[in-house]
Design a protein around this motif. Structure first.
Motif, PDB file in Angstrom:
ATOM      1  N   MET A 235       0.832  -1.202   0.000  1.00 49.72           N
ATOM      2  CA  MET A 235       0.000   0.000   0.000  1.00 49.72           C
ATOM      3  C   MET A 235       0.870   1.257   0.000  1.00 49.72           C
ATOM      4  O   MET A 235       0.613   2.198  -0.758  1.00 49.72           O
ATOM      5  CB  MET A 235      -0.917   0.000   1.228  1.00 49.72           C
ATOM      6  CG  MET A 235      -1.765   1.242   1.407  1.00 49.72           C
ATOM      7  SD  MET A 235      -0.927   2.643   2.242  1.00 49.72           S
ATOM      8  CE  MET A 235      -0.629   1.924   3.862  1.00 49.72           C
ATOM      9  N   LEU A 236       1.894   1.282   0.831  1.00 51.50           N
ATOM     10  CA  LEU A 236       2.748   2.464   0.921  1.00 51.50           C
ATOM     11  C   LEU A 236       3.380   2.800  -0.426  1.00 51.50           C
ATOM     12  O   LEU A 236       3.418   3.965  -0.837  1.00 51.50           O
ATOM     13  CB  LEU A 236       3.848   2.233   1.963  1.00 51.50           C
ATOM     14  CG  LEU A 236       3.423   2.285   3.425  1.00 51.50           C
ATOM     15  CD1 LEU A 236       4.575   1.853   4.326  1.00 51.50           C
ATOM     16  CD2 LEU A 236       2.952   3.685   3.812  1.00 51.50           C
ATOM     17  N   PHE A 237       3.862   1.775  -1.130  1.00 53.83           N
ATOM     18  CA  PHE A 237       4.524   2.018  -2.402  1.00 53.83           C
ATOM     19  C   PHE A 237       3.520   2.483  -3.450  1.00 53.83           C
ATOM     20  O   PHE A 237       3.826   3.317  -4.304  1.00 53.83           O
ATOM     21  CB  PHE A 237       5.249   0.757  -2.857  1.00 53.83           C
ATOM     22  CG  PHE A 237       6.329   1.005  -3.876  1.00 53.83           C
ATOM     23  CD1 PHE A 237       6.826   2.277  -4.122  1.00 53.83           C
ATOM     24  CD2 PHE A 237       6.880  -0.053  -4.590  1.00 53.83           C
ATOM     25  CE1 PHE A 237       7.824   2.510  -5.049  1.00 53.83           C
ATOM     26  CE2 PHE A 237       7.884   0.153  -5.529  1.00 53.83           C
ATOM     27  CZ  PHE A 237       8.348   1.439  -5.757  1.00 53.83           C
ATOM     28  N   ASP A 238       2.299   1.946  -3.404  1.00 53.85           N
ATOM     29  CA  ASP A 238       1.271   2.399  -4.338  1.00 53.85           C
ATOM     30  C   ASP A 238       0.862   3.833  -4.042  1.00 53.85           C
ATOM     31  O   ASP A 238       0.655   4.632  -4.957  1.00 53.85           O
ATOM     32  CB  ASP A 238       0.044   1.487  -4.258  1.00 53.85           C
ATOM     33  CG  ASP A 238      -1.045   1.906  -5.237  1.00 53.85           C
ATOM     34  OD1 ASP A 238      -0.946   1.524  -6.417  1.00 53.85           O
ATOM     35  OD2 ASP A 238      -1.980   2.625  -4.840  1.00 53.85           O
ATOM     36  N   LEU A 239       0.759   4.174  -2.772  1.00 54.39           N
ATOM     37  CA  LEU A 239       0.307   5.507  -2.379  1.00 54.39           C
ATOM     38  C   LEU A 239       1.348   6.579  -2.690  1.00 54.39           C
ATOM     39  O   LEU A 239       1.027   7.640  -3.235  1.00 54.39           O
ATOM     40  CB  LEU A 239      -0.035   5.529  -0.887  1.00 54.39           C
ATOM     41  CG  LEU A 239      -0.505   6.855  -0.292  1.00 54.39           C
ATOM     42  CD1 LEU A 239      -1.819   7.298  -0.934  1.00 54.39           C
ATOM     43  CD2 LEU A 239      -0.666   6.730   1.225  1.00 54.39           C
ATOM     44  N   TYR A 240       2.593   6.313  -2.361  1.00 50.95           N
ATOM     45  CA  TYR A 240       3.632   7.333  -2.478  1.00 50.95           C
ATOM     46  C   TYR A 240       4.480   7.224  -3.743  1.00 50.95           C
ATOM     47  O   TYR A 240       5.196   8.175  -4.094  1.00 50.95           O
ATOM     48  CB  TYR A 240       4.545   7.284  -1.253  1.00 50.95           C
ATOM     49  CG  TYR A 240       3.882   7.744   0.014  1.00 50.95           C
ATOM     50  CD1 TYR A 240       3.322   9.010   0.115  1.00 50.95           C
ATOM     51  CD2 TYR A 240       3.814   6.913   1.139  1.00 50.95           C
ATOM     52  CE1 TYR A 240       2.718   9.444   1.279  1.00 50.95           C
ATOM     53  CE2 TYR A 240       3.214   7.337   2.311  1.00 50.95           C
ATOM     54  CZ  TYR A 240       2.670   8.600   2.373  1.00 50.95           C
ATOM     55  OH  TYR A 240       2.067   9.023   3.532  1.00 50.95           O
ATOM     56  N   GLY A 241       4.458   6.088  -4.398  1.00 46.11           N
ATOM     57  CA  GLY A 241       5.224   5.940  -5.621  1.00 46.11           C
ATOM     58  C   GLY A 241       6.701   6.212  -5.439  1.00 46.11           C
ATOM     59  O   GLY A 241       7.334   5.696  -4.507  1.00 46.11           O
ATOM     60  N   ASP A 242       7.256   7.030  -6.299  1.00 44.48           N
ATOM     61  CA  ASP A 242       8.696   7.312  -6.278  1.00 44.48           C
ATOM     62  C   ASP A 242       9.156   7.974  -4.987  1.00 44.48           C
ATOM     63  O   ASP A 242      10.350   7.938  -4.664  1.00 44.48           O
ATOM     64  CB  ASP A 242       9.076   8.206  -7.463  1.00 44.48           C
ATOM     65  CG  ASP A 242       8.920   7.497  -8.798  1.00 44.48           C
ATOM     66  OD1 ASP A 242       8.902   6.258  -8.806  1.00 44.48           O
ATOM     67  OD2 ASP A 242       8.821   8.196  -9.822  1.00 44.48           O
ATOM     68  N   ASP A 243       8.243   8.597  -4.247  1.00 43.68           N
ATOM     69  CA  ASP A 243       8.623   9.271  -3.000  1.00 43.68           C
ATOM     70  C   ASP A 243       8.706   8.327  -1.810  1.00 43.68           C
ATOM     71  O   ASP A 243       9.140   8.723  -0.725  1.00 43.68           O
ATOM     72  CB  ASP A 243       7.616  10.376  -2.666  1.00 43.68           C
ATOM     73  CG  ASP A 243       7.700  11.547  -3.631  1.00 43.68           C
ATOM     74  OD1 ASP A 243       8.794  11.756  -4.188  1.00 43.68           O
ATOM     75  OD2 ASP A 243       6.688  12.235  -3.820  1.00 43.68           O
ATOM     76  N   THR A 244       8.290   7.076  -1.994  1.00 43.27           N
ATOM     77  CA  THR A 244       8.195   6.141  -0.873  1.00 43.27           C
ATOM     78  C   THR A 244       9.487   6.034  -0.093  1.00 43.27           C
ATOM     79  O   THR A 244       9.505   6.151   1.134  1.00 43.27           O
ATOM     80  CB  THR A 244       7.788   4.738  -1.371  1.00 43.27           C
ATOM     81  OG1 THR A 244       6.554   4.826  -2.072  1.00 43.27           O
ATOM     82  CG2 THR A 244       7.645   3.770  -0.201  1.00 43.27           C
TER      83      THR A 244
END
Length: 256
Positions: A235-244
């Motif tokens: 979920m975190l990677f999907d939500l924040y994308g490159d900013d994760t």
């Protein structure tokens, strides 16, 4: 204009408590309002409800479920109180794979990850393999690809809590710090990348949940195994994308 992120959990205790800590440590830094609720039943029960309605709307369905309950939590009330459903920018559903359930059906899971494949539409289904306690299944900070037998999953919770080689700092999710989440994210995202690409390093883009499921089925389920993966880092990677990785302060080559 304010926007909301809706979390929908399978369970009423573990997942909401993990999310509260994650919100405190990471997610509340954003301007978006996060609301959460528990469905309280397995993914297979949800499948039966979803397929009954040709025009299924995730938020409307959840509100109907909540309004039928005798007692609401503060979290439930906050979900119902959203004035305009169009203000919901993302929906994430957190469910266990739970292949040991009496009504388990891999075809249903395949259909579900295909339907819930976009957080900005019906929602993104983030499955924990084999279940939510996968977040505790970590022996240290260095990324390590781990699989677990699906033969006796009813004892998985007890096993992962007592296994002597599990790192105890991941046992109590109420005590997770931002550094703990950084380690968890690096661990599980590296596992996903290995599952999909045979590379135990951080991925460059969010995983397709259908591909994660199909890889589990092709690589591990024939031998009654699954790769141990928590849905929360997905979920975190999907939500924040490159900013994760900037948000989590994780570098690809660092030891946490």
């Amino acid at each position: 204009m304010s926007s909301n992120i809706l979390f929908v959990f399978e369970g009423r205790k573990a997942e909401p408590n993990i999310a509260r800590n994650l919100r405190e440590q990471i997610l509340n830094r954003d301007s978006k309002l996060i609301v959460q609720t528990s469905y309280g039943m397995s993914i297979y029960n949800l499948f039966n409800k979803v397929t009954e309605d040709e025009y299924f709307d995730t938020y409307e369905f959840i509100v109907q479920e909540l309004e039928s309950r005798d007692k609401l939590t503060d979290d439930d009330s906050a979900v119902i109180a959203i004035e305009d459903p169009d203000d919901i920018s993302e929906i994430y559903l957190f469910f266990d794979y739970d292949c040991h359930c009496s009504n388990a059906d891999d075809k249903k899971i395949r259909d579900m990850v295909g339907l819930f494949n976009d957080a900005q539409d019906k929602g993104l289904l983030c499955i924990s393999y084999p279940m939510v306690e996968a977040i505790r299944h970590q022996r240290g900070h260095a990324p390590e690809y781990l699989t677990h037998s699906t033969v006796d999953l009813r004892n998985y919770k007890k096993w992962v809590n007592a296994a002597p080689d599990m790192d105890k700092q991941f046992q109590n999710w109420g005590l997770y710090t931002s550094e703990t989440w950084s380690s968890i994210a690096k661990q599980h995202l590296s596992r996903v990348n290995y599952l999909l690409n045979d590379s135990l390093e951080l991925p460059t883009e969010p995983a397709c949940m259908v591909e994660v499921f199909e890889s589990q089925m092709n690589k591990h389920r024939p031998s009654s195994q699954v790769a141990v993966i928590s849905g929360f880092p997905l979920m975190l990677f999907d939500l924040y994308g490159d900013d994760t990785f900037n948000i989590l302060d994780v570098a690809a080559d660092e030891e946490i």
